[in-house]
Design a protein around this motif. Structure first.
Motif, PDB file in Angstrom:
ATOM      1  N   LEU A 171      37.450  31.958  47.992  1.00  0.00           N
ATOM      2  CA  LEU A 171      37.689  33.360  47.643  1.00  0.00           C
ATOM      3  C   LEU A 171      39.061  33.592  47.016  1.00  0.00           C
TER       4      LEU A 171
ATOM      5  N   ILE B  43      39.351  35.055  43.512  1.00  0.00           N
ATOM      6  CA  ILE B  43      39.221  36.510  43.372  1.00  0.00           C
ATOM      7  C   ILE B  43      40.546  37.189  43.685  1.00  0.00           C
TER       8      ILE B  43
ATOM      9  N   GLN C   9      42.946  36.775  40.895  1.00  0.00           N
ATOM     10  CA  GLN C   9      42.628  37.674  39.784  1.00  0.00           C
ATOM     11  C   GLN C   9      43.076  39.104  40.082  1.00  0.00           C
ATOM     12  N   MET C  10      43.047  39.482  41.341  1.00  0.00           N
ATOM     13  CA  MET C  10      43.443  40.834  41.730  1.00  0.00           C
ATOM     14  C   MET C  10      44.963  40.979  41.788  1.00  0.00           C
TER      15      MET C  10
ATOM     16  N   GLU D 284      29.947  42.335  47.823  1.00  0.00           N
ATOM     17  CA  GLU D 284      31.392  42.544  47.681  1.00  0.00           C
ATOM     18  C   GLU D 284      32.104  41.360  47.054  1.00  0.00           C
ATOM     19  N   LEU D 285      31.716  40.161  47.425  1.00  0.00           N
ATOM     20  CA  LEU D 285      32.419  38.973  46.944  1.00  0.00           C
ATOM     21  C   LEU D 285      31.414  37.881  46.583  1.00  0.00           C
TER      22      LEU D 285
ATOM     23  N   ALA E 264      31.928  33.958  44.761  1.00  0.00           N
ATOM     24  CA  ALA E 264      32.839  32.996  44.134  1.00  0.00           C
ATOM     25  C   ALA E 264      32.302  31.588  44.330  1.00  0.00           C
TER      26      ALA E 264
ATOM     27  N   VAL F 141      32.244  44.379  38.990  1.00  0.00           N
ATOM     28  CA  VAL F 141      32.773  43.252  38.234  1.00  0.00           C
ATOM     29  C   VAL F 141      33.978  43.740  37.440  1.00  0.00           C
ATOM     30  N   ASP F 142      35.058  42.986  37.535  1.00  0.00           N
ATOM     31  CA  ASP F 142      36.301  43.316  36.846  1.00  0.00           C
ATOM     32  C   ASP F 142      36.035  43.366  35.336  1.00  0.00           C
TER      33      ASP F 142
ATOM     34  N   ASN G  23      36.642  40.354  33.271  1.00  0.00           N
ATOM     35  CA  ASN G  23      35.867  39.153  33.536  1.00  0.00           C
ATOM     36  C   ASN G  23      34.492  39.252  32.862  1.00  0.00           C
TER      37      ASN G  23
ATOM     38  N   ALA H 257      31.594  36.764  33.977  1.00  0.00           N
ATOM     39  CA  ALA H 257      30.852  37.122  35.194  1.00  0.00           C
ATOM     40  C   ALA H 257      29.883  38.262  34.906  1.00  0.00           C
TER      41      ALA H 257
ATOM     42  N   TYR I 159      36.796  48.293  37.350  1.00  0.00           N
ATOM     43  CA  TYR I 159      35.574  47.514  37.539  1.00  0.00           C
ATOM     44  C   TYR I 159      34.369  48.276  37.003  1.00  0.00           C
TER      45      TYR I 159
END
Length: 181
Positions: A16, A19, A22-23, A106-107, A109, A143-144, A147, A150, A172
């Protein structure tokens, strides 16, 4: 694909980190962040009690993770995340990320060694099946906007735009998959 176990917590946390990187989370060292994130995945809350965590394995090693729950559980999810960061100002889940009634991913990866090998797609399928098994009619994720790779994966799976959200200062796209069809 299988449900995560407490012994997977450290591997989940390490995966994780892509992620969290990236944040732009810089409030603590990566090692400390891994330790605290692992702590939240060791207990029952994120292993079926409040939320579900699915892992992908290759040769006995965790190489991917998907973390999801019903929107009705979001407050409990936030409280569990916060429990690992109570002594800091960091909040990994500071605002609502879901819309009413949806099952929320939520996540998601994967380990860099397996990217592009279909692991993410298989995790998405496993989460879709989990959501359907729990009676959900909609599966959603954020999704960002930075990105697009993704986002293409999600759109190939049938996800449609449901608006935009700002989470931890990042914009997002909120995407939904209709499960009722």
């Amino acid at each position: 694909m299988r449900r995560a176990k407490p012994t997977d917590a450290k591997a989940i946390a390490k995966i994780l980190m892509v992620i969290f990187d990236q944040m732009g989370i810089t409030e603590m060292s990566p090692e400390e962040l891994v330790k605290r994130v692992a702590r939240v995945f060791e207990g029952s809350a994120f292993l079926g009690e409040v939320a579900e965590t699915i892992v992908a394995e290759t040769a006995g090693q965790v190489v991917g993770v998907a973390f999801s729950y019903h929107a009705d559980q979001e407050v409990a999810v936030i409280e569990h995340w916060d429990s690992a960061f109570i002594d800091t100002s960091l909040r990994l889940h500071p605002t609502s990320e879901t819309l009413p009634g949806e099952w929320y991913l939520e996540l998601l990866a994967t380990d860099s060694k397996v990217r592009g090998q279909g692991v993410g797609g298989r995790l998405l399928t496993a989460v879709r099946d989990l959501a359907q098994d729990n009676g959900a009619e909609t599966l959603a994720l954020n999704v960002d906007v930075a990105n697009p790779k993704a986002e293409r994966l999600y759109r190939r799976q049938g996800y449609q735009s449901a608006g935009d959200m700002t989470i931890l200062g990042h914009r997002y796209h909120h995407l939904e998959l209709n499960l009722a069809e």
